[in-house]
Motif scaffolding. Structure first.
Motif, PDB file in Angstrom:
ATOM      1  N   PHE B 719      35.118   7.889  29.299  1.00 36.35           N
ATOM      2  CA  PHE B 719      34.726   8.049  27.788  1.00 36.35           C
ATOM      3  C   PHE B 719      34.065   6.047  27.904  1.00 36.35           C
ATOM      4  O   PHE B 719      33.297   6.246  26.510  1.00 36.35           O
ATOM      5  CB  PHE B 719      35.727   8.242  27.290  1.00 36.35           C
ATOM      6  CG  PHE B 719      37.069   8.987  27.665  1.00 36.35           C
ATOM      7  CD1 PHE B 719      36.638  10.016  27.474  1.00 36.35           C
ATOM      8  CD2 PHE B 719      37.639   9.179  28.131  1.00 36.35           C
ATOM      9  CE1 PHE B 719      37.003  11.604  27.370  1.00 36.35           C
ATOM     10  CE2 PHE B 719      37.905   9.747  28.433  1.00 36.35           C
ATOM     11  CZ  PHE B 719      38.239  11.651  27.923  1.00 36.35           C
ATOM     12  N   GLU B 720      33.858   5.429  28.643  1.00 37.17           N
ATOM     13  CA  GLU B 720      33.040   4.260  28.055  1.00 37.17           C
ATOM     14  C   GLU B 720      31.769   4.448  28.541  1.00 37.17           C
ATOM     15  O   GLU B 720      31.232   3.294  27.420  1.00 37.17           O
ATOM     16  CB  GLU B 720      34.662   2.996  27.728  1.00 37.17           C
ATOM     17  CG  GLU B 720      35.388   2.784  27.366  1.00 37.17           C
ATOM     18  CD  GLU B 720      35.901   1.795  27.172  1.00 37.17           C
ATOM     19  OE1 GLU B 720      35.995   0.588  27.917  1.00 37.17           O
ATOM     20  OE2 GLU B 720      37.146   1.927  26.669  1.00 37.17           O
ATOM     21  N   GLU B 723      30.304   8.952  28.139  1.00 40.81           N
ATOM     22  CA  GLU B 723      30.050   9.668  27.060  1.00 40.81           C
ATOM     23  C   GLU B 723      29.622   9.052  26.166  1.00 40.81           C
ATOM     24  O   GLU B 723      28.610   9.441  25.286  1.00 40.81           O
ATOM     25  CB  GLU B 723      31.535  10.404  26.320  1.00 40.81           C
ATOM     26  CG  GLU B 723      32.223  11.466  27.813  1.00 40.81           C
ATOM     27  CD  GLU B 723      31.521  12.628  27.510  1.00 40.81           C
ATOM     28  OE1 GLU B 723      30.357  12.628  26.380  1.00 40.81           O
ATOM     29  OE2 GLU B 723      31.602  13.487  28.569  1.00 40.81           O
ATOM     30  N   CYS B 724      30.134   7.588  26.115  1.00 41.14           N
ATOM     31  CA  CYS B 724      29.202   7.331  25.164  1.00 41.14           C
ATOM     32  C   CYS B 724      27.234   7.065  25.573  1.00 41.14           C
ATOM     33  O   CYS B 724      26.802   7.020  24.050  1.00 41.14           O
ATOM     34  CB  CYS B 724      29.893   5.653  25.135  1.00 41.14           C
ATOM     35  SG  CYS B 724      31.395   4.843  24.658  1.00 41.14           S
ATOM     36  N   SER B 725      27.356   7.002  26.554  1.00 39.40           N
ATOM     37  CA  SER B 725      25.712   6.626  26.335  1.00 39.40           C
ATOM     38  C   SER B 725      25.287   7.657  26.679  1.00 39.40           C
ATOM     39  O   SER B 725      24.156   7.913  25.857  1.00 39.40           O
ATOM     40  CB  SER B 725      25.576   5.710  28.498  1.00 39.40           C
ATOM     41  OG  SER B 725      27.198   5.409  29.226  1.00 39.40           O
ATOM     42  N   ASP B 727      25.941   9.914  24.824  1.00 39.75           N
ATOM     43  CA  ASP B 727      25.757  10.793  23.002  1.00 39.75           C
ATOM     44  C   ASP B 727      24.472   9.636  22.557  1.00 39.75           C
ATOM     45  O   ASP B 727      23.875   9.604  22.038  1.00 39.75           O
ATOM     46  CB  ASP B 727      26.806  10.326  22.112  1.00 39.75           C
ATOM     47  CG  ASP B 727      27.293  10.006  21.147  1.00 39.75           C
ATOM     48  OD1 ASP B 727      26.118  12.037  20.667  1.00 39.75           O
ATOM     49  OD2 ASP B 727      27.104   9.586  20.297  1.00 39.75           O
ATOM     50  N   GLU B 728      24.789   8.547  22.955  1.00 33.19           N
ATOM     51  CA  GLU B 728      23.307   7.159  22.833  1.00 33.19           C
ATOM     52  C   GLU B 728      21.696   8.562  23.239  1.00 33.19           C
ATOM     53  O   GLU B 728      20.804   9.117  22.572  1.00 33.19           O
ATOM     54  CB  GLU B 728      23.471   5.742  23.472  1.00 33.19           C
ATOM     55  CG  GLU B 728      23.118   4.969  22.617  1.00 33.19           C
ATOM     56  CD  GLU B 728      23.059   4.020  22.837  1.00 33.19           C
ATOM     57  OE1 GLU B 728      22.707   3.067  23.764  1.00 33.19           O
ATOM     58  OE2 GLU B 728      24.464   3.413  22.603  1.00 33.19           O
ATOM     59  N   ARG B 756      27.336  -0.449  34.102  1.00 31.11           N
ATOM     60  CA  ARG B 756      28.535  -0.050  33.511  1.00 31.11           C
ATOM     61  C   ARG B 756      29.633   0.238  34.828  1.00 31.11           C
ATOM     62  O   ARG B 756      30.773  -0.422  35.064  1.00 31.11           O
ATOM     63  CB  ARG B 756      28.513   1.028  32.835  1.00 31.11           C
ATOM     64  CG  ARG B 756      28.749   0.071  30.790  1.00 31.11           C
ATOM     65  CD  ARG B 756      29.353  -0.364  29.966  1.00 31.11           C
ATOM     66  NE  ARG B 756      28.776  -0.842  29.195  1.00 31.11           N
ATOM     67  CZ  ARG B 756      28.989  -0.324  27.737  1.00 31.11           C
ATOM     68  NH1 ARG B 756      29.373   0.867  27.901  1.00 31.11           N
ATOM     69  NH2 ARG B 756      28.313  -0.415  26.852  1.00 31.11           N
ATOM     70  N   SER B 867      33.371  -4.481  27.019  1.00 30.68           N
ATOM     71  CA  SER B 867      34.352  -3.326  27.720  1.00 30.68           C
ATOM     72  C   SER B 867      35.131  -3.467  29.015  1.00 30.68           C
ATOM     73  O   SER B 867      36.352  -2.785  29.614  1.00 30.68           O
ATOM     74  CB  SER B 867      32.748  -2.164  27.819  1.00 30.68           C
ATOM     75  OG  SER B 867      32.403  -2.611  29.340  1.00 30.68           O
TER      76      SER B 867
END
Lengths: 85, 903
Positions: B719-720, B723-725, B727-728, B756, B867
Motif C-alpha cells: 500500500f505505501e 499502490e501509491c507510486s 497511482d501517481e 522504498r 514512511s
C-alpha cells in the motif's frame, strides 16, 4: 625585353613553318582554307597563334571577343591618327 | 616545335595583340592587359565542346549566306582535318573561326561606328590606373573557374555581363536615364569598364563584381572631356580645386585610391597626400568623408573573404548576402552622385552654385549611409569567427538599440540571416529532416546511434547554436518535435505523411515572415511551435497507445513483475514450490516455462491479451554455489520495438530487482502460512505429549511474531510503496503530453519503488537486516519442521507401544517385558535429550530473531524517510520491542514524546 619578344614573333612562326612536319603544314593549310572560307580576316601568323592558344585550352569565345576588340581598337587608333593628321 | 607549344598563353597573346594592331609591344600594353583579363575571366567556356556541333553550325552559317558551294568545300576540308588528328582541340579552333566569320557581301563593320567612343577612354585610363603599366608578363591568367555567373550574351568579363543584367533588372534606373544622351550599348560600356577597372577592385566572385563595376560608369563616360581640365588643375594651379577633390572622394568611397587621397597601409587609413597644397578645412572634410571608404573596405573585405568559404555555412552566406544588399544600396547612392557629377561636367560648371557637388554637400548626404556602414562594420567585427545560430545571436544582440533606423537595418539583416535557420527549423519540425551540412542548426544528430536508442541518445541540443531569440524552452520543444517525427518514422515505422499529423499549413516562409516571426516572439512563432509540438506529440502517443499498447504493457508490468495479479502469483508459487526447493543447478528453463504456462491457464491471467502473455517468460539468474531455485528464479517480460524506449534495459533491470525483492517477501508469507498450517494440524495430536507444550508454545509465539512482522512489511510494500507510486504514475501518464513526460514519470516511479523497497544504496544496511530476518524465518521453518517430525515420530512409536501393550493384555500375557520397557524408556530418554536440544535451538533462534528485528527497528527509526519511520511504529505498535531494547526506548521515546507534546 619587350622588343626582342616582338621581333621573335615572326621568327618563331617561321621556325614553326620550316621545322614542321609535312602533316603540320598540311593541317595549317587546311585551317587557313577554312578561315578564308569563313572570311575571318586572320592571316597565317595570327591563325597559327590562335591555334596554339586553342590547343592550350583557352576559351575560344573569349579569344574571339578579344580579337574583335583588338581590331576595333586598332581601327579606331588608325582613324584618330588619320583625323589628327 | 615543342618549345613553341609550351610558350605561355601570355606571350602568345601578346604577339597576337601586336600582330593584329600592327603596333609594337609597348604600345599595345593596354590592349594586352585587356586581353589577359577577358581570357582569364572567361576561363570556362559556356558552349558545348562538340566538334560536330560546331561544324554543323559553320555549315548552317554558310548556307545562310547562300554559299552552298563553300559549305560543301568546308565539309571536305573538315573531313580532311579530321583524318589528320594532330590537333586536340579542333572544336575550339573551329568555334573561334566561326565566331570571327563575317559575311563578305556586307560591308565590313570593323571600322567606324565605335571609333569615336573607343578612342577616348584609352589615354585617360592609362593615366588613372597606373597599375596597369606594371609587368604585363607577370599577370596571372588563372582566374578561379566560375561558370555559373557567366552570361555569354555580352562579350566581356562576367563582371560586365552581370552588370548588363543588373542594369536591366536593377531597381533604380537613375544613372542610366541620366546617361541616356550618349550611352552606348551595355556591352560597349562594359568593354570600356573592363579597361578601366583595376584588378584589385574586381573580386573573384561573379556576383560581387556587379556592384563595384557599377560605380564608375558615371564619371567614365565623359572622362575624355574631363581629363584635360583635370590635368590642368593638378599641374597648373598650386591648390587643387574642390571638384577634383570631390571626384577623388567618390573613388575613395568605393575603396579605390584617388589621386590625392590614398590608402595608407601602415596606419590603415585614408590620407591626403601631404605634399598636395590644400586648405585646412577642405583637408578636414575630405578626411571625414574618407572614413566612408574605410568602412566600405572593411565590410567589403569581410564579405569577399567569407563568400567563397563553403564551410562558413548557409547562415554565414545569407549574412554575406545581406551585407551585399546593403553595399548595393550604397553603390546606388554613389552612382547617383557620379551621375550628378557627370551632369555638371556635361553642362559646364556655370550651372549655378545651388546644384554643384561640394564636399560639404557630400558630408550631409553621406551622413545616413555612414551611420549604416558604421553599424555594418561593427556587426562585421562582432560576427568575426562566428557561424550558424551563434552568428544570428550576434546579429540579434545588435538589434537592441534605441535608434529606430539602426534597429530596422539590423532587423532586416537578422531576417535574412535567420532565414536559413528558420528553414532548418521548419524542415525539422514538419518533416523531421535535418540537412545541416555545416552544423549550424541547434539540433545535432549523432549518426552512430542505433534506432533502439534513438529517443534517448540520437538527437541533442547544440547549446551554442541556439539563437538568442529562441528560448531554451522553445529549443527543447523544437528538438522534441523533430525527434518525435523521426521516432515515428524509424522506430514505429509509421509512414503517415507529416502533413497528416499537422493539419496546420506549412507555408514556406519568406525572409520577411522570418523577420516578423522573430520580432513577434510571443505570438505567431510560439503558437506555431506549440501547435506542432502538441499535434506531433499527441499523434505519437496515440500511435504508441493504439498500435503498440504502451499503457497495457505498463499495466502488465505492474501485474506480473510487481506481483499485482495475486491469484496468479500464488498459484505460480504453489506450482513452483517443489521445483524451486531443489538446488539451482538442477533447474531447467523449459520446465519452469511450462509451469508458468500452467499457472497462466489456471488463473485470471488467461484473460489477458495474448500480446502480453507471449512476452511473459521465466528467467534464471546467475547461479552461485549453494543456491536453491528460490534464489535464482525470476519472471521476465520481453520488450522490444517502440515500447523499449520507455522500458529501457536499465528499467528492466530495475524491474527485475524489485521483482526479486517482492518475490522473496511473498515467499516469506507463504512459508509462514505453511508454518501456521503445521501448527494448527499438529496441535491436537501433540496434546498427548504434555512435555512438548513448552516448546510448542514458544513456536507459536515466535511464529506469530514473524507473521506480524511480515504482514506489516507486506502492507507497507503493497500500500505505501506500490499502490501509491502506481497511482501517481498512472495519473501522470494519463496527463502526459509527450513521450518524454511518460518516460520521466516512469523513471520516477521506478526510482521511488526501488528506494522504498530498500533496494537503493542508502538502505543497504536495512536491506541486509531484512534479509537476515527472512533467513531466520526460513531457519525457523526447518527447525519447526524437524521438531514436528521427531515429535510425530515419537508419538507414533508411543502409540504403537501402547497398542502392542493392549494387544498382549488382551491375549492375556504381560503387556511389556522388562527389556521392552527398558528400550522404551531409553528411547523416551533419547527423545527428551533431542527435545532439550531443540528447545535450546528454538530459544537461540527466537533470541537472535528478536535481536535482528530490534536492530532493524533501530535502523528504521534513524532513517530519514518518513514512511519507513511509520513502518517502525507499525511493527512495534504495542512497544514490545521498545520495552526490551534501551536503544529503541531512547529514540522511540524521543520521537513519541515530541509527537505527544505536539498534540
Amino acid at each position: 625585353m619587350s622588343t626582342t619578344a616582338f621581333n621573335l614573333a615572326p621568327l618563331t612562326t617561321m621556325n614553326y613553318m620550316n621545322k614542321n612536319l609535312h602533316r603540320h603544314c598540311e593541317q595549317h593549310c587546311l585551317l587557313l582554307e577554312i578561315s578564308r572560307l569563313l572570311n575571318t580576316g586572320l592571316d597565317m601568323e595570327s591563325l597559327s597563334i590562335c591555334v596554339r592558344l586553342c590547343e592550350q585550352g583557352i576559351n575560344p569565345e573569349a579569344l574571339s571577343s578579344v580579337i574583335k576588340e583588338l581590331r576595333k581598337a586598332s581601327d579606331n587608333l588608325k582613324a584618330t591618327e588619320n583625323s589628327t593628321n | 616545335m615543342a618549345a613553341l607549344d609550351q610558350k605561355s598563353p601570355n606571350v602568345l597573346l601578346q604577339s597576337l595583340c601586336c600582330r593584329i594592331t600592327g603596333k609594337s609591344e609597348a604600345e599595345v600594353a593596354h590592349q594586352f592587359q585587356y586581353a589577359v583579363r577577358v581570357i582569364g575571366s572567361n576561363y570556362a567556356p559556356t558552349i558545348e565542346r562538340d566538334e560536330f556541333l560546331v561544324s554543323e553550325k559553320i555549315k548552317k552559317e554558310l548556307m545562310k549566306q547562300r554559299r552552298e558551294a563553300d559549305a560543301v568545300r568546308f565539309s571536305e576540308l573538315h573531313r580532311k582535318l579530321q583524318t589528320q588528328g594532330v590537333l586536340k582541340q579542333k572544336w575550339s579552333i573551329l568555334y573561334l573561326l566561326l565566331s570571327l566569320c563575317e559575311d563578305p557581301r556586307k560591308p565590313s563593320s570593323r571600322v567606324g561606328s565605335y571609333g569615336a567612343l573607343f578612342a577616348q577612354p584609352l589615354p585617360r585610363d592609362a593615366h588613372s590606373t597606373p597599375f596597369y603599366c606594371a609587368r604585363p608578363q607577370s599577370l596571372p591568367l588563372s582566374y578561379p573557374e566560375r561558370g555559373v555567373a557567366q552570361n555569354n550574351t555580352s562579350m566581356g568579363t562576367s563582371g560586365i555581363s552581370s552588370l548588363g543584367v543588373y542594369t536591366l533588372n536593377g531597381p533604380s534606373p537613375t544613372p542610366q536615364s541620366l546617361l541616356v544622351g550618349h550611352a552606348p550599348s551595355d556591352a560597349m560600356r562594359g568593354s570600356r569598364l573592363a579597361w578601366a577597372l583595376p584588378v584589385s577592385a574586381s573580386p573573384p566572385g561573379g556576383a560581387a563584381a556587379a556592384p563595384t563595376s557599377r560605380g564608375p560608369t558615371g564619371p567614365l563616360a565623359p572622362a575624355g572631356r574631363v581629363t584635360p581640365r583635370h590635368r590642368r588643375e593638378g599641374d597648373g594651379s598650386a591648390e587643387i580645386g574642390e571638384v577634383a577633390l570631390v571626384r577623388d572622394i567618390l573613388y575613395v568611397f568605393q575603396g579605390i585610391d584617388g589621386k590625392f587621397i590614398k590608402m595608407c597601409s601602415p596606419e590603415n587609413c585614408y590620407k591626403i597626400d601631404t605634399k598636395v597644397p590644400l586648405c585646412k578645412s577642405l583637408r578636414d572634410i575630405s578626411s571625414r568623408l574618407a572614413e566612408l571608404g574605410w568602412l566600405h573596405n572593411k565590410v567589403r573585405k569581410y564579405t569577399d573573404s567569407r563568400s567563397l568559404d563553403r564551410a562558413f555555412g548557409l547562415v554565414g552566406q545569407s549574412f554575406c548576402a545581406s551585407l551585399h544588399q546593403e553595399l548595393k544600396e550604397y553603390y546606388r547612392l554613389l552612382s547617383v552622385l557620379h551621375s550628378q557629377l557627370q551632369v555638371e561636367d556635361d553642362q559646364g560648371v556655370n550651372l549655378g552654385v545651388d546644384s554643384t557637388l561640394t564636399l560639404r554637400r557630400l558630408l550631409v548626404w553621406t551622413y545616413d549611409p555612414k551611420l549604416r556602414l558604421k553599424t555594418l562594420a561593427a556587426l562585421v567585427d562582432f560576427c568575426q569567427g562566428r557561424k550558424g545560430g551563434e552568428l544570428a545571436s550576434a546579429v540579434h544582440a545588435y538589434g537592441k538599440t534605441g535608434d529606430p533606423n539602426m534597429r530596422a537595418l539590423v532587423q532586416h539583416i537578422l531576417g535574412l540571416v535567420s532565414h536559413p535557420i528558420l528553414n532548418f527549423l521548419y524542415r525539422w519540425i514538419y518533416d523531421g529532416e535535418l540537412e545541416d551540412t555545416y552544423h549550424e542548426f541547434f539540433v545535432a544528430s549523432d549518426p552512430t546511434v542505433k534506432t533502439d536508442r534513438l529517443w534517448h541518445d540520437k538527437y541533442s541540443l547544440r547549446k551554442s547554436m541556439i539563437p538568442s531569440f529562441i528560448t531554451m524552452d522553445q529549443a527543447r520543444k523544437v528538438l522534441l518535435i523533430g525527434k518525435s517525427i523521426n521516432f515515428l518514422h524509424q522506430v514505429c515505422h509509421d509512414r503517415t505523411s507529416p502533413g497528416k499529423i499537422l493539419p496546420a499549413s506549412k507555408a514556406a516562409d519568406s525572409p520577411k515572415d522570418a523577420a516578423e516571426l522573430f520580432t513577434d516572439l510571443e505570438g505567431a512563432f510560439q503558437s506555431k511551435i506549440d501547435a506542432a509540438y502538441f499535434e506531433t506529440s499527441k499523434y505519437l502517443l496515440d500511435v504508441l497507445n493504439k498500435n503498440y499498447l504502451l499503457l497495457e504493457h505498463l499495466q502488465a508490468m505492474r501485474r506480473y513483475l510487481l506481483l499485482g495479479q495475486g491469484d496468479f502469483i500464488r498459484h505460480l508459487m504453489d506450482l513452483l514450490k517443489p521445483e524451486l526447493a531443489r538446488p539451482a543447478t538442477t533447474l531447467y528453463q523449459h520446465n519452469l516455462t511450462g509451469i508458468l504456462e500452467t499457472a497462466v491457464r489456471a488463473t485470471n491471467a488467461q484473460f489477458d491479451s495474448p500480446e502480453i502473455l507471449k512476452r511473459l517468460d521465466v528467467r534464471l539468474l546467475e547461479v552461485s554455489p549453494g543456491d536453491t531455485g528460490w534464489d535464482v528464479f525470476s519472471l521476465d517480460y520481453h520488450v522490444e520495438g517502440p515500447i523499449a524506449t520507455v522500458f529501457t534495459r536499465e528499467c528492466m533491470s530495475h524491474y527485475l530487482r524489485v521483482f526479486n525483492f517482492l518475490w522473496r517477501a511473498k515467499r516469506m508469507e507463504y512459508i509462514l502460512t505453511d508454518i501456521w498450517k503445521g501448527q494448527m494440524c499438529n496441535a491436537k495430536l501433540l496434546k498427548s505429549m504434555p512435555e512438548l507444550s513448552g516448546e510448542l508454545h514458544q513456536c507459536h509465539i515466535l511464529a506469530s511474531e514473524m507473521v506480524h512482522f511480515i504482514h506489516q512489511m507486506q502492507y507497507y510494500i503493497t500500500f505505501e510503496v506500490l499502490e501509491c507510486s502506481w497511482d501517481e504514475l498512472w495519473n501522470k501518464v494519463q496527463q502526459a503530453r509527450d513521450l518524454d513526460h511518460i518516460i520521466a514519470a516512469h523513471d520516477v516511479f521506478l526510482d521511488t519503488v526501488i528506494a522504498r523497497c530498500l533496494l537503493d544504496t542508502n538502505n543497504r544496511s536495512l536491506l541486509n537486516q531484512l534479509r537476515a530476518i527472512f533467513d531466520q524465518i526460513i531457519e525457523f521453518q526447518t527447525t519447526q519442521d524437524s521438531l514436528y517430525r521427531s515429535a510425530l515420530e515419537e508419538l507414533q512409536l508411543r502409540l504403537q507401544f501402547e497398542e502392542r501393550k493392549r494387544q498382549r493384555q488382551q491375549e492375556g500375557t504381560w503387556g511389556v517385558t522388562a527389556e521392552e520397557e527398558a528400550a522404551e524408556n531409553k528411547r523416551i530418554q533419547e527423545f527428551q535429550d533431542f527435545h532439550a536440544k531443540m528447545r535450546s535451538e528454538l530459544r537461540i533462534l527466537s533470541y537472535s530473531y528478536q535481536g535482528i528485528v530490534q536492530q532493524f527497528l533501530v535502523l528504521l527509526m534513524t532513517s530519514s524517510d518518513e514512511s519507513l519511520q511509520f513502518l517502525s511504529f507499525r511493527l512495534d505498535f504495542n512497544e514490545h520491542y521498545k520495552a526490551r531494547d534501551p536503544r529503541l526506548r531512547n529514540s522511540l521515546g524521543a520521537t513519541r514524546g515530541r509527537r505527544s507534546s505536539n498534540i
